[in-house]
Scaffold this active site. Sequence first.
Site, mmCIF file in Angstrom:
data_model
loop_
_atom_site.group_PDB
_atom_site.id
_atom_site.type_symbol
_atom_site.label_atom_id
_atom_site.label_comp_id
_atom_site.label_asym_id
_atom_site.label_seq_id
_atom_site.Cartn_x
_atom_site.Cartn_y
_atom_site.Cartn_z
ATOM 1 N N LYS A 104 11.497 0.894 26.683
ATOM 2 C CA LYS A 104 11.731 1.999 25.753
ATOM 3 C C LYS A 104 12.923 1.661 24.865
ATOM 4 C CE LYS A 104 11.363 6.939 26.429
ATOM 5 N NZ LYS A 104 11.699 8.019 27.358
HETATM 6 C C1 E4P Z 1 10.372 11.137 27.208
HETATM 7 O O1 E4P Z 1 10.073 10.008 26.977
HETATM 8 C C2 E4P Z 1 11.552 11.796 26.620
HETATM 9 O O2 E4P Z 1 12.693 11.071 26.897
HETATM 10 C C3 E4P Z 1 11.653 13.209 27.109
HETATM 11 O O3 E4P Z 1 10.366 13.809 27.025
HETATM 12 C C4 E4P Z 1 12.681 14.036 26.385
HETATM 13 O O4 E4P Z 1 12.553 15.380 26.792
HETATM 14 P P1 E4P Z 1 13.694 16.473 26.526
HETATM 15 O O5 E4P Z 1 13.768 16.731 25.068
HETATM 16 O O6 E4P Z 1 13.207 17.694 27.281
HETATM 17 O O7 E4P Z 1 14.974 15.922 27.071
#
Ligand code: E4P
Length: 214
Positions: A83
């Site tokens: 990522k």
């Molecule tokens: C997933 O890859 C993201 O990091 C995550 O869904 C972020 O979610 P949030 O906005 O609830 O922290």
Amino acid sequence: MKFFIDTGEVSEIRQAHAMGLVDGVTTNPSLIAKSGRPYKEVVVEICDIVNGPISAEVLSTTYDEMMVEARVWHKLHPNVVVKLPLIPDGLRATRTCTNEGIRTNVTLCFSPTQALLAAKAGASYISPFIGRLDDCSETGMELIDKIVRIYKNYGYATEVLVASVRNPTHVVDAALIGAHVCTIPYSVMLQLAKHPLTDVGLKKFVEDAQKIPR
Ligand code: E4P
């Protein structure tokens, strides 16, 4: 639509996996910090449970450092997807990873132009954060609709991974639009199964079952 679980808690992954709901997993530094465990240890454990893409995020923000981390994550397990943040260095790292056969999930996407750049860089997944847009009184789902249309127009292979999902309506709307993947917190997965009429109906069946002659 594929379901990924968005968590750093291995116990949640085990429970959702036992119900057959987990096609993959997404993590981020905040989720792992919440778990209180070392990032690598958590990812290794997840790879033992789920046979699907497991997103592990780099912790640095410069190209050279991100590439070092990306190669380490890639070597850890064939299911690990690296990522990378949607910044110029992150796009450059995405392109290098793609050239080296390392799968990527480009994260922190908040606009169609960012999504277009990620696709051109060869990202395997783009992660638009819809809940965080909703928090800023924008409509996150409109971004998903635009990205899905843009990618279809040009046949990009990058999969749209709906992230920052906060409620069941997000999941339904993502499915109606035709997003490839939705990454869902465990609490929302449980909400998806919930319906008051199911509970009322089951209570009655259980009561009436007692009246059946044995
Ligand atoms: C997933 O890859 C993201 O990091 C995550 O869904 C972020 O979610 P949030 O906005 O609830 O922290």
